[in-house]
Design an enzyme around this catalytic site. Structure first.
Site, short mmCIF file in Angstrom:
data_model
loop_
_atom_site.label_atom_id
_atom_site.label_comp_id
_atom_site.label_asym_id
_atom_site.label_seq_id
_atom_site.Cartn_x
_atom_site.Cartn_y
_atom_site.Cartn_z
N ASP A 83 48.44 26.03 -17.37
CA ASP A 83 49.14 27.20 -17.92
C ASP A 83 48.24 28.07 -18.81
OD1 ASP A 83 51.78 26.80 -16.86
OD2 ASP A 83 51.99 25.12 -18.24
N ASP B 140 58.34 27.72 -16.65
CA ASP B 140 58.61 26.66 -15.68
C ASP B 140 60.05 26.21 -15.86
OD1 ASP B 140 58.40 24.64 -13.87
OD2 ASP B 140 57.08 23.36 -15.06
N ASP C 40 57.54 54.05 -53.56
CA ASP C 40 57.04 52.94 -52.73
C ASP C 40 57.53 51.58 -53.21
OD1 ASP C 40 55.71 54.09 -50.64
OD2 ASP C 40 53.73 54.03 -51.56
N ASN D 164 54.74 58.60 -56.39
CA ASN D 164 54.40 57.80 -55.19
C ASN D 164 54.64 56.31 -55.43
OD1 ASN D 164 53.38 57.93 -52.48
ND2 ASN D 164 51.53 56.92 -53.23
N ASP E 79 53.17 24.56 -21.13
CA ASP E 79 52.59 23.52 -21.97
C ASP E 79 51.58 22.65 -21.25
OD1 ASP E 79 54.23 22.16 -20.25
OD2 ASP E 79 55.49 21.22 -21.79
#
Length: 844
Positions: A596, A331, A689, A685, A592
């Site tokens: 809406d 708006d 990581d 791994n 708001d």
């Protein structure tokens, strides 16, 4: 509680006094102590939108991956069959990886809980004879709650007081018009749409005020029963769908590789348990098992950063959508304008100031008790009259179909109905008009003059409302039918000045690839005037009336080019949003108000403000603490950073892990020994990581932040294939040099390749985290530090006598280190060149 349930089942047919007695309550409400006891005993009936943070659940979730569970089972089995030490080491690595992920995710979850508490929906309730505000999910049976326009109804209740009370029950009845509610009794077998003395969870107040007894909460409510039956959850976002598809892709690749490796190792008569553990370790290496935790950490980090920008995220997955958004619908009030409505003037039909018009408008606004709005607040603030001679009799609240508000007042022995609203709707209700001299004349003769005046006022940017009246000899209960045969009195004009920097803000939106589309209830002339005042030249405007006369396909064809949608009705807002989505946009909607809610729910990203009515705030994914487009822009940038850092982990894990595990799988087919033991694969791994835990803090290239990006599985496939094969090439180069040239022993081979694999993975991750030259794009201090720690751990695990023995490593000759270092340096250089070439040929 069980007996109480039987006594309140058909509460709409029970007298309020008896119902309160059955609920062990009174009109003074419950005590805080009693309410707390009831909430504790009825906790399992609550409809929880977000499960409370539970440390044990989050910890156990780190190990729910099927591959991890199978690996744990295989390791436990091996404990009973053979190598106790190796099995224990593998379990420790799995446990440590889970603990590391748990602390990050648990911290992230707690942070999100704190942010969500800032925007919880509140309700007025009487406790200990005092009216207080509590979270709406804390009401219990027996509470007395107070409701007003915009309130979201938190439970199934019986009304005990009402004043011009209208409710939106579309969720249950499908009826778009507000339903009037009153006190009284209704039969116990009457359908829900006829229970006019009751209100239900999930509906909302359109206008008026009420006091009600809370009878049923959570799963016991009508809404709760529907939710349980449908198993309703939030719609899956594009990013969530993409992650799921990505997971399926990796699962297929992993299953094929693991099956081949396992069958081959069995075929060449390697030990069965070792073969299973090796295959499963490769599966763990291929699978980015940290992805759920990384996503959670990234989203939480993004949410915390957005909170610093006054943007509170209610639904974490919407952060990615906010970053992908390319259309923002809003708006004009509070976005293009200051949002501070001021009364400009009260005018008669000759365009002169009129005290009578002001008096009638003030009467209408002063006695209004339904829909809270800035127009009536402005009239009450800027005008003042002595109303002792007037008494309010009735009210027909404003609704978005009639677009007007009517108040009936008594004036001595007569009754006066005053209606104020949209000019065209007011004129349609009038047959006569009053001149400045007080003469009542036929309106038709003045219609052209009135229309011209209305257009001139609108072109000046004034919000213009009509004022009309009708006299009655006796008291009436006002209905829509009474809004006819009225006398048009004049206009009130209001002004909401444009924001000073709004044109700069709109240009800032364009710079980040987001186009603003204004959706307003104001007429086309006002919308055009406001746009011209802020510097938008020749905006393309589509009116609500024009939308009524085109079909959905025609709307979809035109919606992309329209700048302003004017004279829009509430149901058309959702229609516009859906049309924009259908032609391929990621749409945000900012609102708001009561009207809406449906558009907020339909948008990819629903954005509301902390001062919004409950129903709008509840429907939103994101809540702003300040209604300002600059705040939205800051949120968009944070959303894109979060999306970028999530993608970084996916790029890193798919290129490095996939390349390494593919290489290891291939090597196991021609080497007479396992290229790495299962415990070494899992350690590899874990170390590669480890830096990814800090990926959420990483800096993001400006070119990624400046334009919207969407999930692109094809790009990820190409990235994985390109950099995965590049990684594999250097792995096989390392294998060949170690095995055929250096004639490394199995322990030396495993040590050398472990070092090359982890170092390359960590360093290449720093290269592919940016599209530009890696030395020009600095990583965050946390990511850089985590990477350094991972590299140091490589040398600690391979050089420390105790750790190297535990993990099966050995000291390698110095010339091995020199050769491996050369391979790493060449890999870094080639990776940088391939990256530059890749981004030239492949766009995201």
């Amino acid at each position: 509680m069980a007996n109480m349930q039987n006594d309140i089942e058909n509460f709409w047919s029970i007298n309020p006094g008896e119902l309160l007695n059955n609920l062990n309550s009174s009109l003074s409400g419950l005590s805080e102590n009693e309410a707390s006891k009831r909430l504790e005993s009825l906790g399992n009936k609550l409809l929880s939108k977000r499960k409370a943070t539970n440390a044990l659940v989050i910890f156990l979730n780190q190990f729910k991956n099927p591959i991890i569970l199978i690996l744990i089972f295989a390791v436990v089995l091996s404990l009973f069959l053979r190598d106790f030490t190796d099995s224990l080491i593998i379990l420790i690595i799995i446990f440590f990886s889970g603990v590391l992920s748990f602390f990050q995710e648990y911290s992230a979850s707690n942070a999100v809980d704190k942010l969500l508490s800032m925007v919880k929906i509140k309700v007025d309730v009487i406790r200990d004879k005092n009216t207080i505000k509590i979270d709406s999910d804390k009401v219990v049976p027996g509470d007395i709650i107070l409701l007003s326009a915009g309130s979201l109804i938190p439970a199934d209740c019986l009304l005990i007081e009402t004043k011009d009370f209208f409710v939106n029950e579309t969720a249950f009845t499908g009826e778009t018009y507000p339903v009037e509610k009153n006190i009284g009794l209704t039969p116990n077998d009457i359908p829900i749409s006829k229970r006019t003395n009751s209100i239900f969870m999930g509906t909302s107040v359109i206008s008026g005020t009420a006091k009600a007894i809370v009878v049923k909460i959570g799963k016991d409510t009508e809404f709760g029963k529907i939710s349980e039956e449908l198993g309703q959850g939030a719609a899956e976002t594009e990013f969530e769908h993409g992650i799921k598809q990505f997971g399926y892709l990796l699962m297929k690749i992993m299953l094929v590789i693991v099956a081949i490796i396992l069958l081959f190792n069995i075929y060449v008569h390697r030990p069965l348990i070792d073969s299973i553990l090796f295959s499963l370790a490769i599966a763990v290496g291929i699978t980015p098992q940290l992805l759920p935790a990384i996503i959670s950490i990234n989203l939480s980090h993004g949410a915390k950063n957005m909170a610093k920008q006054k943007v509170i995220v209610k639904r974490l997955s919407s952060i990615e959508n906010l970053g992908s958004m390319n259309i923002l619908c809003s708006d004009k009030t509070g976005t293009l304008t200051e949002g501070k409505v001021k009364l400009q003037g009260t005018l008669d039909i000759n365009n002169n100031k009129s005290e009578k018009v002001g008096m009638f408008a003030y009467l209408n606004s002063f006695f209004e008790r339904g829909y809270i709005n800035p127009i009536d607040e402005a009239v009450r603030k800027d005008l003042s009259f002595d109303l002792k001679a007037y008494k309010k009799i009735d009210e027909l609240p404003y609704d978005f179909n009639r677009k007007c508000l009517s108040i009936l007042v008594s004036e001595r022995d007569s009754y006066l109905l005053i209606t104020k609203g949209a000019v065209n709707n007011i004129l349609a209700a009038c047959k006569k008009a009053e001149t400045p001299s007080g003469e009542i004349v036929d309106l038709e003769a003045l219609k052209e003059k009135v229309d011209k005046m209305y257009k001139e006022l609108s072109l000046k940017g004034f919000r213009t409302l009509g004022v009309a009246y009708r006299r009655f000899e006796k008291e009436v209960h006002v209905t829509k039918e009474h809004e006819s045969e009225m006398v048009f009195l004049g206009f009130i004009t209001l002004y909401d000045p444009p924001k000073e920097r709004i044109l700069n803000t709109i240009n800032d939106l364009k710079k980040v690839g987001v186009k603003l589309k204004v959706i307003t209830g104001d007429n086309k002339l006002i919308a055009q005037s406001v746009c011209e005042q802020i510097g938008l030249i020749n905006p393309r405007i589509l009116s609500g009336d024009e939308i009524k006369h085109i079909n959905d396909l025609e709307l979809e064809k035109s919606v992309q080019e329209i700048d302003i949608f004017a004279e829009i009705e509430p149901n058309q807002k959702e229609k516009i949003v859906l049309a924009l989505k259908k032609v391929g946009n990621v749409v945000g909607y900012m609102g708001d108000g009561i009207n809406d809610a449906t558009a907020l729910h339909s948008a990819d990203v629903g954005i509301s403000v902390d001062t919004a009515v409950d129903v709008a705030k509840e429907a939103a994914d994101i809540v702003l603490l300040d209604k300002d487009l600059e705040v939205v822009i800051a949120g968009i940038k944070e959303g894109r950073k979060t999306f970028a850092n999530t993608l970084k982990y996916i790029f890193i894990s798919t290129s490095a892990n996939f390349g390494d595990m593919f290489s290891m799988a291939g090597a196991s087919l021609f080497l007479p020994f396992f290229p790495l033991f299962p415990k070494q694969i899992l350690l590899d791994n874990l170390l590669t990581d480890f830096p990814s835990m800090a990926i959420a803090t990483d800096n993001v290239d400006s070119d990624f932040v400046n334009l919207p990006k969407r999930w692109n599985i094809n790009f990820i496939k190409k990235f994985m294939l390109t950099f995965g094969l590049l990684s594999s090439f250097f792995d096989y180069l390392t294998f060949g040099i170690l095995y055929f040239i250096l004639h490394a022993k199995p322990e030396e081979f495993r040590t050398g390749w472990f070092m090359e694999s982890v170092i390359c993975s960590v360093v290449i991750a720093l290269i592919i985290r940016t599209r530009g030259f890696f030395w020009k794009s600095k990583p965050s201090i946390y990511l850089f530090t985590a990477s350094i720690i991972a590299l140091l751990l490589v040398f600690i695990f391979t050089w420390d006598p105790f750790l190297s023995k535990v993990f099966g490593f050995t000291l390698v000759p110095n010339f091995f280190i020199v050769i491996l270092g050369t391979i790493v340096m060449v890999h870094i250089l080639v990776a940088e060149l391939v990256k530059v070439y890749f981004y030239k040929k492949v766009s995201f």
